[in-house]
Design a protein around this motif. Structure first.
Motif: not given
Length: 231
Positions: A85-109
């Motif tokens: 939808x062209x909302x790059x800043x919002x998308x980047x923020x959401x992705x970084x939030x997901x990365x901060x929450x994904x540790x360990x082997x289960x959520x590697x995908x």
């Protein structure tokens, strides 16, 4: 079946009926699965606004009930839709939030989805070095060598990023490997994604006729399996 025969609207109708059935018996987990698949079908048709609404509904339920992994996956999908939808800043923020929450082997995908999303954003911003760094981080994940869909997606992303960086050899090698993995996997949209990637690499190598034929084949595969390539 309706997706495989190129009838995404009928598939959405069936998915909505299934979701309504699960809602009627109070099965919120199965309901969120149906709503998420419904969003994927809407995305295939290019109806990104509807897909976002469905994913936001699925995310709200996941967070309310405590489906933590499903919530992370839904958040990453939502971010990718915001890119479309062209909302790059919002998308980047959401992705970084997901990365901060994904540790360990289960959520590697899920981790890989966010890294590919950030790579896509970096490419759209004209930063191939950042895009390649995100992809290489994804390829270093243990599951990237054991999960074919994850690996082919990352290899195609690496090829696109190398294209932008002007590294035609890395681009071509990555896309050839990505296509080989996709063919072994057998999913039509994964194959189409890899064929499109190879077409781009061949165009960079100066083989425009072959690239054009591959793009036509990929478009046909996508349309037969639900919808054209997202734009």
């Amino acid at each position: 079946i309706n997706v495989l025969v190129g009838e995404p609207l009928l598939a959405e109708r069936d998915m909505r009926r299934a979701a309504d059935g699960f809602a009627a018996v109070g099965d919120r987990f199965s309901y969120t699965i149906c709503v998420t698949h419904d969003a994927e079908l809407a995305e295939m048709r290019g109806d990104y606004d509807r897909a976002v609404r469905l994913l936001e509904e699925s995310l709200a339920i996941a967070e309310d009930v405590g489906f933590s992994i499903r919530g992370l996956a839904t958040r990453s999908r939502l971010a990718n839709l915001e890119v479309l939808r062209g909302n790059l800043a919002l998308a980047a923020s959401i992705h970084r939030q997901s990365l901060d929450a994904t540790t360990g082997p289960v959520p590697q995908w899920v981790h890989a989805i966010s890294l590919m999303g950030l790579a896509n954003i970096a490419r759209r911003r004209g930063d191939p070095a950042a895009a390649l760094a995100h992809v290489e981080e994804g390829l270093a994940l243990q599951r990237s060598s054991t999960t074919p869909l994850m690996r082919t997606s990352l290899l195609v992303a690496r090829g696109y990023s190398a294209d932008l960086a002007g590294d035609s050899e890395l681009a071509l090698a990555s896309q050839h490997e990505g296509l080989a993995v996709a063919l072994a996997l057998g999913g039509p949209r994964a194959i189409a994604n890899a064929v499109e990637g190879l077409a781009g690499a061949l165009a960079l190598h100066g083989d425009a006729p072959t690239a054009a034929r591959l793009l036509g084949a990929a478009d046909s595969m996508r349309r037969r399996s639900g919808g054209p390539m997202p734009v």
